[in-house]
Every structure is written in structure tokens, then in C-alpha cells.
Design a protein around this motif. Structure first.
Motif, short mmCIF file in Angstrom:
data_model
loop_
_atom_site.label_atom_id
_atom_site.label_comp_id
_atom_site.label_asym_id
_atom_site.label_seq_id
_atom_site.Cartn_x
_atom_site.Cartn_y
_atom_site.Cartn_z
N ALA A 183 -28.88 51.59 84.19
CA ALA A 183 -28.47 52.93 85.10
C ALA A 183 -29.61 53.35 85.85
N LEU A 184 -29.13 53.86 87.08
CA LEU A 184 -30.32 54.40 87.96
C LEU A 184 -30.35 55.73 87.80
N ASP A 185 -31.49 56.32 88.09
CA ASP A 185 -31.73 57.71 88.36
C ASP A 185 -31.39 58.39 89.79
N TRP A 186 -30.17 58.60 90.07
CA TRP A 186 -29.72 58.71 91.66
C TRP A 186 -30.35 60.05 92.05
N PRO A 187 -30.34 60.92 91.35
CA PRO A 187 -30.76 62.40 91.99
C PRO A 187 -32.28 62.37 92.29
N VAL A 188 -33.06 61.50 91.57
CA VAL A 188 -34.70 61.33 91.88
C VAL A 188 -34.66 60.37 92.95
N LEU A 189 -33.99 59.18 92.89
CA LEU A 189 -34.11 58.33 94.17
C LEU A 189 -33.68 58.88 95.23
N LYS A 190 -32.69 59.92 95.41
CA LYS A 190 -32.27 60.38 96.52
C LYS A 190 -33.20 61.33 97.16
N LEU A 191 -34.21 62.01 96.10
CA LEU A 191 -35.01 63.02 96.43
C LEU A 191 -36.10 62.13 97.19
N CYS A 192 -36.44 61.08 96.50
CA CYS A 192 -37.59 60.16 97.33
C CYS A 192 -37.16 59.78 98.60
N ALA A 193 -35.66 59.20 99.00
CA ALA A 193 -35.30 58.77 99.91
C ALA A 193 -35.39 59.63 101.09
N ASP A 194 -34.77 61.01 100.64
CA ASP A 194 -34.99 62.27 101.41
C ASP A 194 -36.53 62.46 102.22
N PHE A 195 -37.14 62.55 101.04
CA PHE A 195 -38.78 62.67 101.27
C PHE A 195 -39.15 61.46 102.26
N LEU A 196 -39.07 60.37 102.15
CA LEU A 196 -39.35 59.49 103.01
C LEU A 196 -38.98 59.56 104.65
N ARG A 197 -37.74 59.86 104.41
CA ARG A 197 -37.08 60.39 105.79
C ARG A 197 -37.60 61.42 106.70
N GLU A 198 -37.77 62.60 106.01
CA GLU A 198 -38.19 63.93 106.34
C GLU A 198 -39.58 63.66 106.82
N HIS A 199 -40.39 62.86 106.11
CA HIS A 199 -41.80 62.84 106.33
C HIS A 199 -42.12 61.39 106.82
N ALA A 200 -41.35 60.69 107.65
CA ALA A 200 -41.65 59.42 108.21
C ALA A 200 -42.80 59.36 108.88
N ALA A 201 -42.89 60.26 109.64
CA ALA A 201 -44.10 60.30 110.55
C ALA A 201 -45.46 60.51 110.09
N ASP A 202 -45.62 60.80 108.67
CA ASP A 202 -46.96 61.09 108.16
C ASP A 202 -47.46 59.94 107.32
N PRO A 203 -48.41 60.08 106.89
CA PRO A 203 -48.95 59.04 105.96
C PRO A 203 -48.65 59.48 104.48
N SER A 231 -37.63 47.97 99.40
CA SER A 231 -38.94 48.67 98.96
C SER A 231 -39.13 50.21 99.59
N PRO A 232 -39.52 50.84 98.79
CA PRO A 232 -39.77 52.41 99.40
C PRO A 232 -40.81 52.15 100.80
N HIS A 233 -41.63 51.22 100.72
CA HIS A 233 -42.39 51.02 102.14
C HIS A 233 -41.54 50.55 103.20
N ARG A 234 -40.79 49.67 102.75
CA ARG A 234 -39.79 49.10 103.82
C ARG A 234 -38.79 50.13 104.35
N TYR A 235 -38.48 50.88 103.46
CA TYR A 235 -37.49 52.13 103.84
C TYR A 235 -38.11 53.14 104.90
N LEU A 236 -39.33 53.14 104.62
CA LEU A 236 -40.45 54.33 105.26
C LEU A 236 -40.43 53.70 106.79
N VAL A 237 -40.90 52.31 106.98
CA VAL A 237 -41.12 51.61 107.95
C VAL A 237 -39.58 51.84 109.04
N MET A 238 -38.38 51.71 108.39
CA MET A 238 -37.31 51.47 109.01
C MET A 238 -36.96 52.79 109.48
N ARG A 239 -37.22 53.87 108.75
CA ARG A 239 -36.95 55.35 109.15
C ARG A 239 -37.81 55.65 110.47
#
Length: 292
Positions: A183-203, A231-239
Motif C-alpha cells: 500500500a502507498l502512503d498517498w497523503p505523504v506522496l501528494k505532499l511531496c508532489a505538491d512541494f516539487l511542483r510549487e518549488h520547481a524553480a528552487d534547488p 523518480s522524484p528528480h525526474r518529476y521535478l525536472v518535468m515540472r
């Protein structure tokens, strides 16, 4: 059944007034994009010869060949899709694409974030479809409905109705022999995805995601890939690249788009752009302008 007959069926089902009847003609290389909704991109593309060099994106690419033969390399083999056939490309799978005959190629495609497919299926891990080319009337009908009206937004109801139908089609063709996984921890994963999307221009580093999720970097990486197909890194690059495309469409210069969206320089951005979309950012802008 020939494609001319399929075009007639599409017109009888109401597609003609939405412009699908003209898809039997090819006027030159170009890409036309619909407004992005809920993270879903829809495009129409036409090419003579090669369209894309080998690349990979972090979404499901699901679409229909409309005219000509669509040839592409995928998972080590040459593939071909004829008019009316469905194409399914999985996230992070390397592929190219182009016209297989001198008559040229036209197709329409949807790029769907994999987490939306997982959520539509009750938050299971992602369905895995072995064959990238399918002949199925139900799948084809669902795609025709979803890929009409590129000039206008679909609206929430139509978006999520289409998602439910397409996720069910993917699940129907998925390889049932694959293990379902934990089982996946969806609330946590969504938090991470939202963080990567919102801070995509940041290191952003692994420590940042560990702080957001409360998971160690290895657990996070495994769960993130199961949910998002990359991966989280590829997700960040794509955003970051999504932001670059918006900037280029608005007339921003290549160097400015690169530095404004977290890339070291124009060369760094261009390299990632070609790896993700199979063409340089300058070529992408040219093709979009051709059908603007």
C-alpha cells in the motif's frame, strides 16, 4: 475497415462538427495543443518523416493514429500503429516516433499524470499494458470523445469521466501477473508532489523531501515511483520543463526560460528538453507556431 470508413463513423457520432473529419488530410509538420486541464495535456501532431528522437516523459501517453502509419521504437522493438489503433506509452519508457510512409502522419495524444490513473482505479499501483498498440473499439471510442474540441477546455465533469473510462481501459489490458505491491502512503506522496511542483524553480535536495514526507529517501523513492511512474528528480525536472514550455509559448527567450525555471543555463535546459520531448525547445516553439 479502412480509415475513410472510420472517419465517417466519427462524423456520424458527432465528431464532425468538432473538427475530426479534417484529420484525413495532412498539411505539414506541426503541433497543436489544447488548454491543459488537471495536469492533462492533449495535442494533435502531424509529421512527414521523423517527428521525435528518442525521449521519455513522466506521464502516460495515450492516443490514436488518425492518418498514415505511426512508427516508433519501444522496449527494444520496432512498432507500428495504423489509423484507428490505440497507442499506450508508459511513463519513463524511452521511445521515438514518426511517419512510417510517404503519406505522412497525423495523430492525437493525451498525456495523463500517472497518479491520476492510480487514483481513478482506487489508488492501486499503476496498470502495466504490455503491448503499446491496441485494437479495441471501446478504448478507441473513449479516446475519440476525450480528444475532441482541442480548441476548448473539457471541463471538470468531462475530464474525470474520461479519466475513469481510460483508467478502466488500461486496467482491462494490464498484465495481471504483475504483483500489486505494498500500500502507498498517498497523503505523504501528494505532499511531496505538491512541494516539487510549487518549488520547481528552487534547488531541492533529498533532505527537503525527507523533511516534507517524514520518510527516508529510499522508501520515498520506491513509493514515489510506484505512484507517479518516475523518480522524484525526474518529476521535478518535468515540472520545470512544463514552466519552460509556458514561457516559450509566451515569447520568452530560451536563456531566460532556463534560468527562471531552475536550470543552470540554456544548454542544461535544452538537453533535458530534448530528452523529455524528443526535440529542441527551438524546434518545439517552431512547430507550435506552425499550427497556432
Amino acid at each position: 475497415m479502412g480509415f475513410e470508413e472510420r472517419c465517417e463513423i466519427a462524423s456520424l457520432s458527432g465528431a464532425a462538427e468538432n473538427g475530426l473529419e479534417r484529420l484525413c488530410k495532412i498539411s505539414g509538420d506541426g503541433i497543436r495543443s489544447a488548454p491543459t486541464e488537471a495536469g492533462i495535456e492533449r495535442i494533435e501532431a502531424n509529421f512527414q518523416g521523423n517527428g521525435f528522437s528518442p525521449h521519455r516523459h513522466d506521464t502516460y501517453a495515450i492516443g490514436l493514429t488518425l492518418h498514415g502509419v505511426q512508427r516508433f521504437k519501444y522496449r527494444g522493438s520496432e512498432r507500428a500503429s495504423c489509423p484507428g489503433q490505440v497507442i499506450v506509452i508508459h511513463p519513463d519508457e524511452v521511445h521515438d516516433g514518426g511517419a512510417g510512409t510517404e503519406t505522412g502522419l497525423r495523430y492525437r495524444m493525451m498525456y495523463i499524470p500517472p497518479e491520476m490513473i492510480a487514483q481513478a482505479l482506487g489508488r492501486r499501483t499503476l496498470p502495466h499494458v504490455c503491448s503499446p498498440v491496441l485494437t479495441d473499439p471501446v478504448f478507441r471510442k473513449s479516446l475519440i470523445e476525450a480528444l475532441q474540441d482541442l480548441e476548448a477546455e473539457m471541463g471538470d465533469l468531462r475530464v474525470f469521466d474520461s479519466l475513469a473510462e481510460l483508467a478502466a481501459c488500461l486496467n482491462r489490458f494490464s498484465d495481471d501477473a504483475r504483483p500489486m505491491g505494498r500500500a502507498l502512503d498517498w497523503p505523504v506522496l501528494k505532499l511531496c508532489a505538491d512541494f516539487l511542483r510549487e518549488h520547481a524553480a528552487d534547488p531541492i535536495g533529498s533532505a527537503d523531501l525527507e523533511a516534507v514526507s517524514g520518510l527516508d529517501r529510499f522508501s520515498l523513492s520506491r513509493q514515489f515511483r510506484a505512484a507517479f511512474g518516475t523518480s522524484p528528480h525526474r518529476y521535478l525536472v518535468m515540472r520545470r520543463l512544463e514552466r519552460v514550455k509556458i514561457g516559450l509559448a509566451d515569447g520568452e527567450c530560451l536563456a531566460g526560460a532556463a534560468t527562471a525555471n531552475g536550470f543552470a543555463d540554456q544548454s542544461h535546459m535544452s538537453r533535458h528538453f530534448k530528452q523529455a520531448f524528443g526535440m529542441s525547445p527551438g524546434k518545439w516553439r517552431q512547430l507550435n507556431a506552425a499550427i497556432a
